[in-house]
Design a protein around this motif. Structure first.
Motif, PDB file in Angstrom:
ATOM      1  N   ALA A 138      48.408  39.895  49.832  1.00 39.75           N
ATOM      2  CA  ALA A 138      47.773  40.548  48.685  1.00 39.75           C
ATOM      3  C   ALA A 138      46.396  39.949  48.428  1.00 39.75           C
ATOM      4  CB  ALA A 138      48.658  40.390  47.450  1.00 39.75           C
ATOM      5  N   ARG A 139      46.333  38.633  48.522  1.00 42.46           N
ATOM      6  CA  ARG A 139      45.055  37.954  48.274  1.00 42.46           C
ATOM      7  C   ARG A 139      44.032  38.304  49.355  1.00 42.46           C
ATOM      8  NH1 ARG A 139      45.861  32.118  45.325  1.00 42.46           N
ATOM      9  NH2 ARG A 139      47.226  32.896  43.683  1.00 42.46           N
ATOM     10  N   ILE A 140      44.524  38.415  50.579  1.00 45.80           N
ATOM     11  CA  ILE A 140      43.592  38.778  51.659  1.00 45.80           C
ATOM     12  C   ILE A 140      43.044  40.187  51.402  1.00 45.80           C
ATOM     13  CG2 ILE A 140      43.425  39.330  54.120  1.00 45.80           C
ATOM     14  CD1 ILE A 140      45.391  36.971  54.619  1.00 45.80           C
ATOM     15  N   ARG A 141      43.929  41.101  51.039  1.00 50.08           N
ATOM     16  CA  ARG A 141      43.474  42.472  50.736  1.00 50.08           C
ATOM     17  C   ARG A 141      42.459  42.476  49.592  1.00 50.08           C
ATOM     18  NH1 ARG A 141      48.814  43.827  51.475  1.00 50.08           N
ATOM     19  NH2 ARG A 141      49.233  43.753  49.236  1.00 50.08           N
ATOM     20  N   ASN A 142      42.811  41.756  48.529  1.00 51.89           N
ATOM     21  CA  ASN A 142      41.892  41.673  47.384  1.00 51.89           C
ATOM     22  C   ASN A 142      40.550  41.094  47.778  1.00 51.89           C
ATOM     23  OD1 ASN A 142      43.606  42.719  45.511  1.00 51.89           O
ATOM     24  ND2 ASN A 142      44.334  40.737  44.749  1.00 51.89           N
ATOM     25  N   GLY A 143      40.635  40.023  48.576  1.00 56.47           N
ATOM     26  CA  GLY A 143      39.400  39.349  48.984  1.00 56.47           C
ATOM     27  C   GLY A 143      38.498  40.282  49.751  1.00 56.47           C
ATOM     28  N   ILE A 144      39.091  41.011  50.656  1.00 51.26           N
ATOM     29  CA  ILE A 144      38.308  41.935  51.473  1.00 51.26           C
ATOM     30  C   ILE A 144      37.666  43.011  50.599  1.00 51.26           C
ATOM     31  CG2 ILE A 144      38.507  43.771  53.198  1.00 51.26           C
ATOM     32  CD1 ILE A 144      40.652  41.998  54.570  1.00 51.26           C
ATOM     33  N   ARG A 145      38.479  43.530  49.702  1.00 50.14           N
ATOM     34  CA  ARG A 145      37.969  44.586  48.827  1.00 50.14           C
ATOM     35  C   ARG A 145      36.794  44.081  47.992  1.00 50.14           C
ATOM     36  NH1 ARG A 145      39.199  45.083  43.903  1.00 50.14           N
ATOM     37  NH2 ARG A 145      41.204  44.013  44.016  1.00 50.14           N
ATOM     38  N   ARG A 146      36.982  42.890  47.413  1.00 48.81           N
ATOM     39  CA  ARG A 146      35.929  42.360  46.553  1.00 48.81           C
ATOM     40  C   ARG A 146      34.676  41.985  47.339  1.00 48.81           C
ATOM     41  NH1 ARG A 146      38.992  38.363  42.533  1.00 48.81           N
ATOM     42  NH2 ARG A 146      36.843  37.902  41.898  1.00 48.81           N
ATOM     43  N   ASN A 191      45.725  38.883  41.520  1.00 50.89           N
ATOM     44  CA  ASN A 191      44.535  39.690  41.239  1.00 50.89           C
ATOM     45  C   ASN A 191      43.624  39.085  40.178  1.00 50.89           C
ATOM     46  OD1 ASN A 191      46.351  40.212  39.215  1.00 50.89           O
ATOM     47  ND2 ASN A 191      46.954  42.179  40.115  1.00 50.89           N
ATOM     48  N   ARG A 192      44.034  37.901  39.683  1.00 51.76           N
ATOM     49  CA  ARG A 192      43.146  37.233  38.717  1.00 51.76           C
ATOM     50  C   ARG A 192      42.456  36.028  39.337  1.00 51.76           C
ATOM     51  NH1 ARG A 192      46.102  35.890  33.939  1.00 51.76           N
ATOM     52  NH2 ARG A 192      44.813  34.046  34.101  1.00 51.76           N
ATOM     53  N   LEU A 193      42.604  35.890  40.641  1.00 55.09           N
ATOM     54  CA  LEU A 193      42.026  34.733  41.326  1.00 55.09           C
ATOM     55  C   LEU A 193      40.508  34.736  41.163  1.00 55.09           C
ATOM     56  CD1 LEU A 193      42.782  32.385  43.258  1.00 55.09           C
ATOM     57  CD2 LEU A 193      42.165  33.892  45.140  1.00 55.09           C
ATOM     58  N   GLU A 194      39.992  33.560  40.803  1.00 54.97           N
ATOM     59  CA  GLU A 194      38.533  33.459  40.677  1.00 54.97           C
ATOM     60  C   GLU A 194      37.967  33.186  42.063  1.00 54.97           C
ATOM     61  OE1 GLU A 194      38.909  30.093  38.350  1.00 54.97           O
ATOM     62  OE2 GLU A 194      39.822  31.210  36.699  1.00 54.97           O
ATOM     63  N   MET A 195      36.973  33.961  42.443  1.00 53.55           N
ATOM     64  CA  MET A 195      36.392  33.747  43.764  1.00 53.55           C
ATOM     65  C   MET A 195      34.943  33.315  43.666  1.00 53.55           C
ATOM     66  SD  MET A 195      38.177  36.789  45.963  1.00 53.55           S
ATOM     67  CE  MET A 195      37.665  36.106  47.546  1.00 53.55           C
ATOM     68  N   ASP A 196      34.628  32.290  44.431  1.00 54.93           N
ATOM     69  CA  ASP A 196      33.284  31.736  44.433  1.00 54.93           C
ATOM     70  C   ASP A 196      32.336  32.715  45.143  1.00 54.93           C
ATOM     71  OD1 ASP A 196      30.956  30.371  44.897  1.00 54.93           O
ATOM     72  OD2 ASP A 196      31.860  28.729  46.013  1.00 54.93           O
ATOM     73  N   PRO A 197      31.423  33.326  44.408  1.00 51.34           N
ATOM     74  CA  PRO A 197      30.561  34.358  45.004  1.00 51.34           C
ATOM     75  C   PRO A 197      29.692  33.831  46.148  1.00 51.34           C
ATOM     76  CG  PRO A 197      29.888  33.853  42.733  1.00 51.34           C
ATOM     77  CD  PRO A 197      31.139  33.102  42.988  1.00 51.34           C
ATOM     78  N   ARG A 198      29.254  32.608  46.003  1.00 50.80           N
ATOM     79  CA  ARG A 198      28.414  32.046  47.061  1.00 50.80           C
ATOM     80  C   ARG A 198      29.205  31.891  48.354  1.00 50.80           C
ATOM     81  NH1 ARG A 198      25.484  26.790  46.383  1.00 50.80           N
ATOM     82  NH2 ARG A 198      24.844  27.407  48.473  1.00 50.80           N
ATOM     83  N   ALA A 199      30.448  31.428  48.195  1.00 40.09           N
ATOM     84  CA  ALA A 199      31.296  31.254  49.373  1.00 40.09           C
ATOM     85  C   ALA A 199      31.576  32.610  50.011  1.00 40.09           C
ATOM     86  CB  ALA A 199      32.595  30.556  48.984  1.00 40.09           C
ATOM     87  N   MET A 200      31.765  33.634  49.165  1.00 39.92           N
ATOM     88  CA  MET A 200      32.033  34.971  49.686  1.00 39.92           C
ATOM     89  C   MET A 200      30.847  35.476  50.500  1.00 39.92           C
ATOM     90  SD  MET A 200      33.860  36.724  46.399  1.00 39.92           S
ATOM     91  CE  MET A 200      34.134  38.339  47.118  1.00 39.92           C
ATOM     92  N   ARG A 201      29.662  35.284  49.934  1.00 41.21           N
ATOM     93  CA  ARG A 201      28.469  35.735  50.655  1.00 41.21           C
ATOM     94  C   ARG A 201      28.339  35.046  51.991  1.00 41.21           C
ATOM     95  NH1 ARG A 201      26.135  36.365  45.696  1.00 41.21           N
ATOM     96  NH2 ARG A 201      25.453  34.203  45.527  1.00 41.21           N
ATOM     97  N   ILE A 252      38.765  31.515  51.821  1.00 41.35           N
ATOM     98  CA  ILE A 252      38.073  32.061  50.654  1.00 41.35           C
ATOM     99  C   ILE A 252      38.944  33.143  50.009  1.00 41.35           C
ATOM    100  CG2 ILE A 252      35.980  33.187  49.780  1.00 41.35           C
ATOM    101  CD1 ILE A 252      35.435  30.495  51.184  1.00 41.35           C
ATOM    102  N   CYS A 253      39.520  34.005  50.836  1.00 42.12           N
ATOM    103  CA  CYS A 253      40.369  35.076  50.297  1.00 42.12           C
ATOM    104  C   CYS A 253      41.570  34.535  49.531  1.00 42.12           C
ATOM    105  CB  CYS A 253      40.887  35.976  51.417  1.00 42.12           C
ATOM    106  SG  CYS A 253      39.624  37.029  52.139  1.00 42.12           S
ATOM    107  N   VAL A 254      42.267  33.566  50.099  1.00 44.37           N
ATOM    108  CA  VAL A 254      43.510  33.124  49.460  1.00 44.37           C
ATOM    109  C   VAL A 254      43.330  32.051  48.403  1.00 44.37           C
ATOM    110  CG1 VAL A 254      44.953  33.844  51.407  1.00 44.37           C
ATOM    111  CG2 VAL A 254      44.106  31.479  51.299  1.00 44.37           C
ATOM    112  N   THR A 255      42.232  31.283  48.471  1.00 45.39           N
ATOM    113  CA  THR A 255      42.046  30.233  47.464  1.00 45.39           C
ATOM    114  C   THR A 255      40.891  30.537  46.537  1.00 45.39           C
ATOM    115  OG1 THR A 255      40.440  28.867  48.670  1.00 45.39           O
ATOM    116  CG2 THR A 255      42.771  28.547  49.207  1.00 45.39           C
ATOM    117  N   GLY A 256      39.983  31.388  46.986  1.00 41.55           N
ATOM    118  CA  GLY A 256      38.811  31.704  46.179  1.00 41.55           C
ATOM    119  C   GLY A 256      37.717  30.661  46.344  1.00 41.55           C
TER     120      GLY A 256
END
Length: 480
Positions: free
Chosen positions: A467-475, A379-389, A442-446
């Motif tokens: 867990a990371r996939i769930r977090n990624g989706i939520r974020r 839950n502390r994984l840093e996620m690249d916002p641009r990649a998420m978008r 993106i979800c699992v590596t950020g």
RNA sequence: GGCCCCAUGAUCUAGUGGUCAGGAUGCCGGCCUUUCAAGCCGGCAGCACGGGUUCAAAUCCCGUUGGGGUCACCA
């Protein structure tokens, strides 16, 4: 030297700075020759410069040689029959030799002032002559009570000195080109050209491989051997390493010390491999293990021309070894970098994680930062916002969510079964792997770049992946 | 400047009188492909110049040019 006994080689750095890559190559070649011939490799510290020598440099040189794996049979921290191996501790030997030379009129006291010496030099330069000592005190027969003085070696004034160089062949020097050089300073200290001869002689050195920058010293040293009634070792002068621009290598070219390369994450075998190939060749072979270097090394294959340092080529060699050394060794060498980045992964986990990224890393530091995402808490994984978008749009989120549900009932979580399940799932929906690979990554590596998807999931394990996939989706939903 | 060393692509080099001058890095292009790499395939590019010697010179000799080293009471 008796030519039919095992060779004795030495590396004799002065502890006035870091272990330089040029020095490392000199050490390597001497070491290779010693190991190849079953001879002895000696480490000797040339600390006759009292002003500039520092114990911390000495420690650093020793540490770096050890890191490179260039071990010595005699020397500091090791001892040996010719101890001490530190010139500052060998004063008595030098003193005896100077007195002997003085007595036999092979050397003389000189009271010329620095000012006079400078003036002579300047004038000679201006007139296009060799800027040498003029022998003012040569025949004055000054005694010990002449006041502050140096001792100079009496160089023959005619004749030729021939150096049979092992890499360049015979080289001729006119003796009149050489001056009466100082062997003992006013302060009683001894100079390099003097002590190097005495030590090599007393330590039974049979061959000296050193940089080209020593070539012009060699005839002086040969004459000193002669005066001492000693047989000189064989000499071999290796071309220097220049900077990429062909100028003398300096800090301005970037890293020049072994320690700097270690800290940047280079592997010792890569540095050794690269150094060996710079100025030496064995046919077309580029990659050598240290054992192969020992096996194939030969003086005849040392080149004569100076080489230029190429960090690109070093990177390539390093990357090769990053990929081809046993993962246990890579992992072991990565430990300091993990610590530096405040990461404390479980060793088995670390090994598996590093294994996934090593083929795309050019050095250890790079490798650790590429594997960093594995070691962060889910839950502390840093996620690249641009990649998420870009990759986690509603449609993609939808697909990932559905796939995750499918994966959550998977029993054996490994590459093969993950691949089976995911491909099957895609096939049913007539989708390509492309459609979910980046969203999941993106979800699992950020991040948008990383190791292969299936291996990433396997190494991360089922619980953490989901867990990371769930977090990624939520974020991603929160961000939208 | 004196003396010394050196000279094959941008770089590291193989070559030792007869080779279509070979390999590698880098660069460019392609393939592979779930991203990025890696890997594989292909391409561009070289004997510094001028004289000799020789039936034949990248290879031997001389000179020129260029580069480097060194001329310390540093090593």
């Amino acid at each position: 030297m008796s030519r039919n006994q095992k060779p004795r080689l030495r590396f004799a750095p002065s502890p006035t700075g870091h272990l330089h890559i040029g020095g490392a190559r000199t050490a390597l070649f001497n070491w290779l020759l010693a190991r190849k011939e079953g001879g002895t490799f000696i480490l000797r510290l040339e600390d006759t410069d009292r002003e500039r020598s520092r114990p911390e440099f000495e420690d650093e040189i020793i540490r770096d040689l050890r890191w490179l794996g260039l071990d010595w049979d005699e020397g500091p921290q090791k001892g040996g029959p010719h101890a001490p191996y530190r010139q500052s501790e060998r004063g008595a030997t030098y003193q005896r030799a100077v007195e002997d030379l003085l007595e036999r009129a092979q050397a003389y006291r000189c009271t010329c002032s620095m000012g006079r010496l400078d003036a002579i030099r300047k004038e000679a330069m201006a007139q296009g002559r060799n800027p040498h000592y003029d022998g003012h005190c040569r025949d004055l027969h000054l005694g010990p009570d002449c006041g502050p003085h140096v001792v100079r070696f009496k160089m023959p004034q005619d004749g030729t000195t021939v150096v049979q160089d092992m890499v360049k062949g015979p080289i001729f020097f006119e003796n009149q080109e050489m001056d009466d050089f100082v062997i003992r300073r006013t302060d009683g200290g001894y100079t390099y050209n003097f002590v190097v001869v005495l030590d090599d002689h007393h330590m039974g050195i049979t061959a000296v491989l050193r940089g080209d920058d020593h070539l012009s010293n060699t005839p002086k040293q040969v004459q000193l051997y002669e005066a001492l009634g000693a047989l000189p070792p064989r000499f071999g002068h290796m071309p220097l390493i220049l900077g990429p621009d062909g100028k003398r290598l300096s800090k301005r070219h970037g890293a020049t010390s072994v320690g700097a390369y270690r800290d940047m994450g280079y592997l010792p075998q890569a540095l050794l491999n690269y150094l060996a190939r710079l100025g030496w060749a064995h046919g077309d072979q580029e990659i050598f293990t240290v054992d192969q270097l020992v096996e194939f090394f030969s003086l005849a294959a040392i080149g004569k021309a100076a080489g230029r340092w190429s960090s690109e080529k070093l990177d390539w060699v390093n990357q090769y070894w990053m990929q081809n050394l046993p993962i246990t060794e890579i992992s072991r060498r990565a430990a300091p970098f993990l610590k530096e980045m405040d990461l404390n992964p479980d060793p088995a986990m670390a090994e598996a994680a590093l294994d996934t990224v090593r083929s795309r890393s050019h050095d250890l530091r790079d490798m650790v930062s590429r594997a960093r995402f594995f070691f962060l808490s889910d839950n502390r994984l840093e996620m690249d916002p641009r990649a998420m978008r870009k990759f986690l749009k509603p449609a993609a989120i939808q697909r990932v969510e559905e796939l995750a549900a499918e994966l959550s009932i998977l029993e054996s979580w490994n590459q093969e079964s993950l691949e089976d399940v995911i491909h099957g799932w895609l096939h049913q929906r007539d989708l390509k792997l492309k459609s979910i690979a980046q969203p999941i990554r993106i979800c699992v590596t950020g991040q948008r770049v990383g190791p292969g998807l299936f291996e990433t999931l396997e190494v991360l394990g089922k619980d953490r992946s989901l867990a990371r996939i769930r977090n990624g989706i939520r974020r991603a939903r929160e961000q939208a």
